[in-house]
Design an enzyme around this catalytic site. Structure first.
Site, PDB file in Angstrom:
ATOM      1  N   GLU A 174      37.987  45.676  -9.842  1.00 33.37           N
ATOM      2  CA  GLU A 174      38.054  45.562 -11.578  1.00 33.37           C
ATOM      3  C   GLU A 174      39.615  45.855 -11.497  1.00 33.37           C
ATOM      4  O   GLU A 174      40.130  46.483 -13.334  1.00 33.37           O
ATOM      5  CB  GLU A 174      37.760  46.846 -12.293  1.00 33.37           C
ATOM      6  CG  GLU A 174      35.871  46.883 -11.404  1.00 33.37           C
ATOM      7  CD  GLU A 174      35.074  46.056 -12.894  1.00 33.37           C
ATOM      8  OE1 GLU A 174      35.644  45.993 -13.874  1.00 33.37           O
ATOM      9  OE2 GLU A 174      34.269  44.878 -12.418  1.00 33.37           O
ATOM     10  N   HIS A 250      35.220  53.142 -16.345  1.00 32.76           N
ATOM     11  CA  HIS A 250      37.008  52.545 -15.408  1.00 32.76           C
ATOM     12  C   HIS A 250      37.700  53.789 -14.867  1.00 32.76           C
ATOM     13  O   HIS A 250      37.144  54.638 -16.036  1.00 32.76           O
ATOM     14  CB  HIS A 250      37.412  51.419 -15.758  1.00 32.76           C
ATOM     15  CG  HIS A 250      37.008  49.699 -15.963  1.00 32.76           C
ATOM     16  ND1 HIS A 250      36.839  49.116 -16.521  1.00 32.76           N
ATOM     17  CD2 HIS A 250      36.561  49.111 -15.072  1.00 32.76           C
ATOM     18  CE1 HIS A 250      36.276  47.741 -16.742  1.00 32.76           C
ATOM     19  NE2 HIS A 250      36.885  48.409 -15.005  1.00 32.76           N
ATOM     20  N   CYS A 371      42.988  49.972 -21.522  1.00 36.93           N
ATOM     21  CA  CYS A 371      42.192  48.634 -21.306  1.00 36.93           C
ATOM     22  C   CYS A 371      43.186  46.790 -21.370  1.00 36.93           C
ATOM     23  O   CYS A 371      43.348  46.130 -20.916  1.00 36.93           O
ATOM     24  CB  CYS A 371      41.245  48.459 -22.219  1.00 36.93           C
ATOM     25  SG  CYS A 371      41.119  49.557 -21.516  1.00 36.93           S
TER      26      CYS A 371
HETATM   27  O1  SUG Z   1      34.716  45.030 -19.042  1.00 36.02           O
HETATM   28  N1  SUG Z   1      34.396  45.407 -22.293  1.00 36.02           N
HETATM   29  C1  SUG Z   1      35.069  45.453 -21.427  1.00 36.02           C
HETATM   30  C2  SUG Z   1      36.590  46.601 -21.425  1.00 36.02           C
HETATM   31  C3  SUG Z   1      37.168  46.761 -20.595  1.00 36.02           C
HETATM   32  C4  SUG Z   1      38.347  48.260 -20.727  1.00 36.02           C
HETATM   33  N2  SUG Z   1      38.565  47.760 -19.849  1.00 36.02           N
HETATM   34  C5  SUG Z   1      39.800  49.030 -18.813  1.00 36.02           C
HETATM   35  N3  SUG Z   1      39.081  49.991 -19.212  1.00 36.02           N
HETATM   36  N4  SUG Z   1      40.905  48.922 -18.376  1.00 36.02           N
HETATM   37  C6  SUG Z   1      33.916  45.238 -20.155  1.00 36.02           C
HETATM   38  O2  SUG Z   1      33.142  46.845 -20.105  1.00 36.02           O
HETATM   39  C7  SUG Z   1      32.791  43.757 -23.433  1.00 36.02           C
HETATM   40  C8  SUG Z   1      32.048  42.656 -23.950  1.00 36.02           C
HETATM   41  C9  SUG Z   1      30.749  42.887 -24.988  1.00 36.02           C
HETATM   42  O3  SUG Z   1      30.278  43.518 -25.431  1.00 36.02           O
HETATM   43  O4  SUG Z   1      31.009  41.653 -25.899  1.00 36.02           O
HETATM   44  C10 SUG Z   1      33.124  44.394 -22.429  1.00 36.02           C
HETATM   45  O5  SUG Z   1      33.246  43.060 -21.999  1.00 36.02           O
END
Ligand code: SUG
Length: 448
Positions: A174, A250, A371
């Site tokens: 990730e 994460h 993020c």
């Molecule tokens: O991978 N949300 C992302 C959020 C990523 C956050 N990044 C960090 N923590 N670095 C994920 O879960 C949600 C998309 C949706 O439900 O439409 C989403 O992909």
């Protein structure tokens, strides 16, 4: 030579929507099917970039991806013209259309893992695009991510790019969301801290019971090998499986580090004392003095951390040696978190100031300030070798704001994703964007 941490923020794409696609990410699940506002989302992100630039930090921008991803839908068997592919998917498999429309590439902390040149065997800055293998909608990001990073960091004398790891769960990666670098100054050798959720090959490591652990130990080790990191410059730690089960998908939802400082929650890791001791001794070997700031569960619970995104903050070094914490406004909305932050900044410790940003559109999908940015530590020569088109300036901010105003819708629901007109709008917008950012052809519609 001077060195910097440059924050490259993901520009929110024109299809930003709440698809409920990320099992284990509480915000994504609880806001599923709500209507979104892509224009507001992009402007909120740009406002943060501008504010950091105005405060004197080095700021860059990372382009969004082509969505709907028609090529991805074709790989799943939908056929005909682009409009027919979209309409057929909408009729027969709406969840697949929603996944192929996600603007999730905005969370660029997941785009790649980056090792600065002072840490690597060949003295270049190394990038490994993350395979994001745990979620289908994110697993389709890395080919374009690689092309965009290649166009931003094109100079092969200074930058080395690695393709994403094998696309299987055993190498689930990730990116920088589970990677932190500690150092005395950005230009000196540091200690790279890799946090994993489970081991794919060694059953002795406990795994969460409810939600997926997205990052494996084996993926982190492969990235460290690819980047040519010294054993003395790397520390591995396991995330506490019970916090993953509480929505910490994460590590950057429960800890953030910068310079010589780790700011973390008491429950974030397994074997915390061993890990802190290793970080401290390895950082000492490169001349650094490790400091940790532990937030006790008695002050802030894991649930508070997940809801407020206290740790999904940006910890930034100021010229006077103090640090600034950039937090989302949800931290102000949580009484315990806000009280903790008042105490923290009033204590005379290293974190001297907190600044609050409204990133609600991204937050509702589980994406806070941390993020939204990919950190790249660069020395002056390397910074000069970056494609200048992606470095934030006042004129670039103005052009991007006007570009968003011209091309983005202010409301999006699932039904809108089925509109073939949306694809045309997005392609027109992105074509113009590649000119604004001087990226050349990076999107499938520009290449094929
Ligand atoms: O991978 N949300 C992302 C959020 C990523 C956050 N990044 C960090 N923590 N670095 C994920 O879960 C949600 C998309 C949706 O439900 O439409 C989403 O992909």
């Amino acid at each position: 030579m001077k060195s910097y941490e440059v924050n490259f923020d993901g520009l929110v794409g024109p299809t930003h929507n709440y698809g409920g696609l990320s099992y284990g990410n509480v915000a994504s699940q609880s806001n599923s099917q709500q209507s979104s506002n892509p224009k507001e989302a992009a402007l909120q992100g740009l406002a943060k970039m501008k504010a950091l630039m105005d405060m004197g930090f080095q700021q860059g921008v990372l382009a969004p991806q082509e969505r709907p991803d028609v090529a991805a839908l074709r790989r799943l068997g939908f056929a005909g013209s682009d409009a027919q592919v979209i309409q057929q998917a909408a009729k027969e498999a709406m969840p697949l259309l929603v996944a192929s429309c996600s603007a999730s590439s905005m969370w660029v902390a997941n785009a790649a893992t980056v090792s600065p040149s002072a840490d690597t065997a060949d003295g270049r800055v190394h990038f490994t695009a993350a395979n994001l293998n745990c979620k289908y909608h994110r697993s389709i990001e890395h080919p374009t991510t690689s092309r965009v990073l290649g166009a931003m960091f094109a100079n092969q004398q200074h930058f080395a790019h690695h393709a994403a790891l094998p696309a299987v769960a055993q190498f689930g990666d990730e990116g920088a969301a589970n990677h932190t670098r500690f150092c005395r100054t950005y230009g000196e050798a540091g200690v790279e801290f890799f946090v994993f959720g489970r081991s794919a090959f060694d059953a002795r490591f406990p795994a969460p019971q409810k939600y997926p652990a997205r990052q494996t130990l084996e993926a982190s080790q492969a990235v460290a090998r690819l980047h040519g990191l010294r054993e003395e410059g790397v520390v591995y730690a396991q995330q506490n499986p019970s916090v993953i089960d509480q929505g910490v998908f994460h590590n950057d939802v429960i800890a953030v580090g910068n310079g010589e400082v780790l700011f973390y929650h008491e429950d974030a890791f397994l074997e915390t004392d061993r890990m802190l001791a290793e970080l401290s001794s390895k950082l000492a070997k490169v001349g650094g003095k490790f400091q940790s700031v532990c937030v006790p569960r008695s002050a802030v619970t894991v649930d508070d951390a997940v809801r407020s995104y206290l740790f999904n903050s940006q910890l930034l070094s100021r010229p006077d040696g103090s640090m600034l914490l950039i937090v989302p406004q949800e931290c102000r909305g949580n009484e315990r978190v806000w009280q903790y932050l008042q105490g923290l900044t009033g204590s005379g410790g290293v974190i001297g100031e907190v600044k609050v940003f409204d990133l609600k559109q991204s937050m509702q999908n589980g994406g806070g300030p941390a993020c939204l940015r990919l950190r790249v530590a660069l020395n002056e020569t390397e910074l000069a070798a970056v494609n200048p088109g992606v470095i934030m300036t006042a004129p670039l901010y103005d052009s991007l704001t006007q570009w968003v105003e011209r091309h983005y819708r202010d409301r999006m629901t699932e039904n809108d994703l089925a509109d073939p007109q949306l694809l045309l709008e997005c392609r027109a917008a992105l074509d113009e964007l590649t000119q604004i950012l001087k990226l050349g052809a990076v999107y499938p519609f520009q290449i094929n």
